[in-house]
Each structure stands twice: as structure tokens, then as C-alpha cells.
Design a protein around this motif. Structure first.
Motif, PDB file in Angstrom:
ATOM      1  N   PRO A 100       8.724 127.363  34.321  1.00 38.00           N
ATOM      2  CA  PRO A 100       8.932 127.576  32.974  1.00 38.00           C
ATOM      3  C   PRO A 100       9.022 126.391  31.884  1.00 38.00           C
ATOM      4  N   LEU A 101       8.514 126.657  30.903  1.00 39.76           N
ATOM      5  CA  LEU A 101       8.650 125.221  29.984  1.00 39.76           C
ATOM      6  C   LEU A 101       9.621 125.332  29.103  1.00 39.76           C
ATOM      7  N   ALA A 102      10.696 126.239  29.400  1.00 43.37           N
ATOM      8  CA  ALA A 102      12.054 126.095  28.743  1.00 43.37           C
ATOM      9  C   ALA A 102      12.949 125.152  28.831  1.00 43.37           C
ATOM     10  N   ASP A 103      12.715 124.725  30.244  1.00 45.24           N
ATOM     11  CA  ASP A 103      13.520 123.321  30.584  1.00 45.24           C
ATOM     12  C   ASP A 103      12.822 122.011  29.976  1.00 45.24           C
ATOM     13  N   LYS A 104      13.637 121.307  29.292  1.00 47.63           N
ATOM     14  CA  LYS A 104      12.899 120.259  28.543  1.00 47.63           C
ATOM     15  C   LYS A 104      12.168 118.920  29.300  1.00 47.63           C
ATOM     16  N   LEU A 105      12.738 118.816  30.498  1.00 43.99           N
ATOM     17  CA  LEU A 105      12.235 117.843  31.314  1.00 43.99           C
ATOM     18  C   LEU A 105      10.896 118.296  32.050  1.00 43.99           C
ATOM     19  N   VAL A 106      10.897 119.532  32.254  1.00 44.23           N
ATOM     20  CA  VAL A 106       9.671 120.208  32.853  1.00 44.23           C
ATOM     21  C   VAL A 106       8.538 120.121  31.615  1.00 44.23           C
ATOM     22  N   LEU A 107       8.970 120.498  30.370  1.00 47.49           N
ATOM     23  CA  LEU A 107       8.016 120.499  29.516  1.00 47.49           C
ATOM     24  C   LEU A 107       7.591 118.967  28.965  1.00 47.49           C
ATOM     25  N   PHE A 108       8.468 118.000  29.251  1.00 49.24           N
ATOM     26  CA  PHE A 108       7.882 116.520  29.183  1.00 49.24           C
ATOM     27  C   PHE A 108       6.916 116.222  30.083  1.00 49.24           C
TER      28      PHE A 108
ATOM     29  N   HIS B 244       0.652 128.791   7.174  1.00 47.79           N
ATOM     30  CA  HIS B 244      -0.299 129.520   8.326  1.00 47.79           C
ATOM     31  C   HIS B 244       0.099 128.351   9.578  1.00 47.79           C
ATOM     32  N   ARG B 245      -0.100 127.179   9.516  1.00 43.66           N
ATOM     33  CA  ARG B 245       0.191 126.226  10.447  1.00 43.66           C
ATOM     34  C   ARG B 245       1.502 126.593  11.220  1.00 43.66           C
ATOM     35  N   TYR B 246       2.531 126.864  10.540  1.00 43.15           N
ATOM     36  CA  TYR B 246       3.958 127.227  10.947  1.00 43.15           C
ATOM     37  C   TYR B 246       3.623 128.435  11.607  1.00 43.15           C
ATOM     38  N   ARG B 247       2.975 129.428  11.437  1.00 39.41           N
ATOM     39  CA  ARG B 247       2.757 130.885  12.098  1.00 39.41           C
ATOM     40  C   ARG B 247       2.080 130.328  13.324  1.00 39.41           C
ATOM     41  N   GLN B 248       1.149 129.661  13.406  1.00 36.95           N
ATOM     42  CA  GLN B 248       0.605 129.087  14.503  1.00 36.95           C
ATOM     43  C   GLN B 248       1.579 128.440  15.520  1.00 36.95           C
ATOM     44  N   LEU B 249       2.183 127.523  15.044  1.00 39.67           N
ATOM     45  CA  LEU B 249       3.198 126.828  16.115  1.00 39.67           C
ATOM     46  C   LEU B 249       4.207 127.709  16.690  1.00 39.67           C
ATOM     47  N   VAL B 250       4.875 128.476  15.857  1.00 40.37           N
ATOM     48  CA  VAL B 250       5.801 129.591  16.179  1.00 40.37           C
ATOM     49  C   VAL B 250       5.314 130.535  17.431  1.00 40.37           C
ATOM     50  N   SER B 251       3.846 130.878  17.159  1.00 42.64           N
ATOM     51  CA  SER B 251       3.352 131.656  18.074  1.00 42.64           C
ATOM     52  C   SER B 251       3.039 131.230  19.497  1.00 42.64           C
ATOM     53  N   GLN B 252       2.768 129.689  19.337  1.00 46.57           N
ATOM     54  CA  GLN B 252       2.439 129.076  20.580  1.00 46.57           C
ATOM     55  C   GLN B 252       3.685 128.557  21.250  1.00 46.57           C
ATOM     56  N   HIS B 253       4.905 128.258  20.486  1.00 50.79           N
ATOM     57  CA  HIS B 253       5.795 127.715  21.118  1.00 50.79           C
ATOM     58  C   HIS B 253       7.285 128.562  21.313  1.00 50.79           C
ATOM     59  N   HIS B 254       6.968 129.876  20.894  1.00 50.99           N
ATOM     60  CA  HIS B 254       8.185 130.765  21.246  1.00 50.99           C
ATOM     61  C   HIS B 254       8.408 131.050  22.493  1.00 50.99           C
ATOM     62  N   PRO B 255       9.897 130.871  22.727  1.00 55.18           N
ATOM     63  CA  PRO B 255      10.401 130.942  24.378  1.00 55.18           C
ATOM     64  C   PRO B 255       9.859 132.176  24.799  1.00 55.18           C
ATOM     65  N   ASP B 256       9.597 133.555  24.162  1.00 48.06           N
ATOM     66  CA  ASP B 256       9.135 134.540  24.697  1.00 48.06           C
ATOM     67  C   ASP B 256       7.702 134.459  25.441  1.00 48.06           C
ATOM     68  N   ARG B 257       7.024 133.317  24.937  1.00 55.02           N
ATOM     69  CA  ARG B 257       5.654 133.186  25.465  1.00 55.02           C
ATOM     70  C   ARG B 257       5.778 131.883  26.374  1.00 55.02           C
ATOM     71  N   GLY B 258       7.107 131.401  26.705  1.00 53.38           N
ATOM     72  CA  GLY B 258       7.097 130.326  27.729  1.00 53.38           C
ATOM     73  C   GLY B 258       7.244 129.119  26.726  1.00 53.38           C
ATOM     74  N   GLY B 259       7.674 129.187  25.629  1.00 51.46           N
ATOM     75  CA  GLY B 259       7.862 127.925  24.954  1.00 51.46           C
ATOM     76  C   GLY B 259       9.372 127.275  24.857  1.00 51.46           C
ATOM     77  N   SER B 260       9.552 126.386  24.140  1.00 52.51           N
ATOM     78  CA  SER B 260      10.982 125.953  24.428  1.00 52.51           C
ATOM     79  C   SER B 260      11.647 126.312  23.039  1.00 52.51           C
ATOM     80  N   THR B 261      13.124 126.525  23.185  1.00 54.26           N
ATOM     81  CA  THR B 261      13.901 126.786  22.011  1.00 54.26           C
ATOM     82  C   THR B 261      14.144 125.796  21.356  1.00 54.26           C
ATOM     83  N   ALA B 262      14.110 124.487  21.772  1.00 55.26           N
ATOM     84  CA  ALA B 262      14.620 123.219  21.111  1.00 55.26           C
ATOM     85  C   ALA B 262      13.241 123.243  20.161  1.00 55.26           C
ATOM     86  N   ARG B 263      11.949 123.066  20.957  1.00 56.08           N
ATOM     87  CA  ARG B 263      10.769 122.984  20.174  1.00 56.08           C
ATOM     88  C   ARG B 263      10.593 123.741  18.891  1.00 56.08           C
ATOM     89  N   LEU B 264      11.034 125.348  19.090  1.00 57.64           N
ATOM     90  CA  LEU B 264      10.957 126.034  18.087  1.00 57.64           C
ATOM     91  C   LEU B 264      11.894 125.893  17.072  1.00 57.64           C
TER      92      LEU B 264
END
Length: 198
Positions: free
Chosen positions: A47-55, A163-183
Motif C-alpha cells: 500500500p502507498l499509504a506508508d511514506k517510505l513505500v510511496l517514496f 479542475h486540477r485539484y479534483r484530478q489530484l484528490v481523485s488520484q491521491h485519495h487514501p481510499d484509492r491507495g493514496g497517501s493521507t499526507a499527500r492529500l
């Protein structure tokens, strides 16, 4: 893409295969998800939620993308545009200035020492330095860079930013495997840009 990728191929070859099938380009997150769906063994299947795994996942992907860009350019087959929001194969054009100019990002990602030597504390520092820029005098520029709008040729307006904000939120939302810190960073950047463009 549900087909398994050939485990004998290297990561740049896997990326080339995926990008050829997506002429309009793919975002970094989409590429990672397709690599995982294809059971690619070259990136962590965690899962990409872990900062080191994400990096580490991000670094391995961008290392392979810069290798692929160099390879395609050397063979005069294509130019690979690389940015987190749109990674796209473009036609080769001789004499293009992109590869002649000094590219510090290319140098960073092609140096595997950065992958080996970066630990969780370093990742925290990278995030902290981003927040420092956000809170300092460069907050607008930092927010535009996060949204990949800093070099936008047209005049920006709030509709484009939202528009760009909505794209980013969709891509990086924790429910979709993104990171809370990034969101959180994306939300903070949006707050800043609303002050400047609202």
C-alpha cells in the motif's frame, strides 16, 4: 490492464508497453496501478499509504522512466514527457532542446544512491521542506508546482485550478491507495491558491 507483464522484461520495457497502449498519456498513479495489476515485480506491491513505500515506488518508477526516455531518444523513436500528472510518449523531433538542457531531476532519479540512502526520516524532511515553502514567501509557487501548473503557458484561473485539484484528490485519495499526507498537501495548496485566484 489485467494481463500479466512478462517478468523477463525490465521496468522500462513494461512502461513502454503501457504507454504505447495509452496515447493520451497516464498519470503516475495510473501507471503504478497498472504495473501492480500486471503483477510487475520491479516495484513494491505494498500500500502507498506508508511514506517510505510511496517514496521508493515513486523513485523506482521515475528512474525507469528516465532510462526509457534516454533509450527512446538515443534510438530516435520518441520523446517521453515525464511529469507526475501526465507521462506520455510524443513523436521524436530532432534538435529538441529538452534533452540538451541541464536536467537536475533526471540526474537525481538516475542516481540509485538516492534510493539506497533515503530513509523514513529523509522522507519526512522532504515533506517538511515542502511545508516550509508552503508557509514561507514562496507559498504560491510551491502550490502551483504541486499542482503541476507553475509552467502553464496560458493565464491561470480558479476554474482550471479547481479542475486540477479534483484530478489530484481523485488520484491521491487514501481510499484509492493514496497517501493521507499527500492529500493534506493538496488541500493546503488549494487553500493557498484560492487566496490568490479566488
Amino acid at each position: 490492464m489485467n494481463d500479466e507483464l512478462d517478468p523477463r522484461q525490465d521496468l522500462p520495457d513494461h512502461l513502454y508497453q503501457l504507454l504505447q497502449a495509452a496515447p493520451a498519456g497516464l498519470a503516475e498513479y495510473q501507471l503504478i496501478q497498472q504495473l501492480k495489476a500486471g503483477h510487475c515485480t520491479h516495484i513494491p506491491n505494498l500500500p502507498l499509504a506508508d511514506k517510505l513505500v510511496l517514496f521508493r515506488t515513486h523513485f523506482l518508477l521515475f528512474n525507469a522512466l528516465y532510462q526509457l526516455r534516454d533509450r527512446l531518444w538515443g534510438e530516435q523513436r520518441a520523446y517521453l514527457q515525464i511529469s507526475p500528472l501526465c507521462i506520455q510518449l510524443l513523436p521524436y523531433q530532432a534538435g529538441s532542446r529538452e534533452l540538451r538542457e541541464h536536467d537536475p531531476l533526471r540526474e537525481y532519479y538516475l542516481n540509485l544512491d538516492h534510493l539506497r540512502d533515503t530513509d523514513e526520516r529523509d522522507v519526512e524532511k522532504l515533506l517538511a521542506s515542502f511545508w516550509t515553502r508552503m508557509q514561507g514567501g514562496e507559498e504560491k509557487l510551491a502550490a502551483l508546482e504541486l499542482f503541476e501548473l507553475a509552467d502553464q503557458p496560458q493565464a491561470l484561473n480558479l476554474a482550471t485550478i479547481k479542475h486540477r485539484y479534483r484530478q489530484l484528490v481523485s488520484q491521491h485519495h487514501p481510499d484509492r491507495g493514496g497517501s493521507t499526507a499527500r492529500l493534506q498537501s493538496i488541500n493546503k495548496a488549494m487553500e493557498i491558491l484560492e487566496r490568490y485566484y479566488g
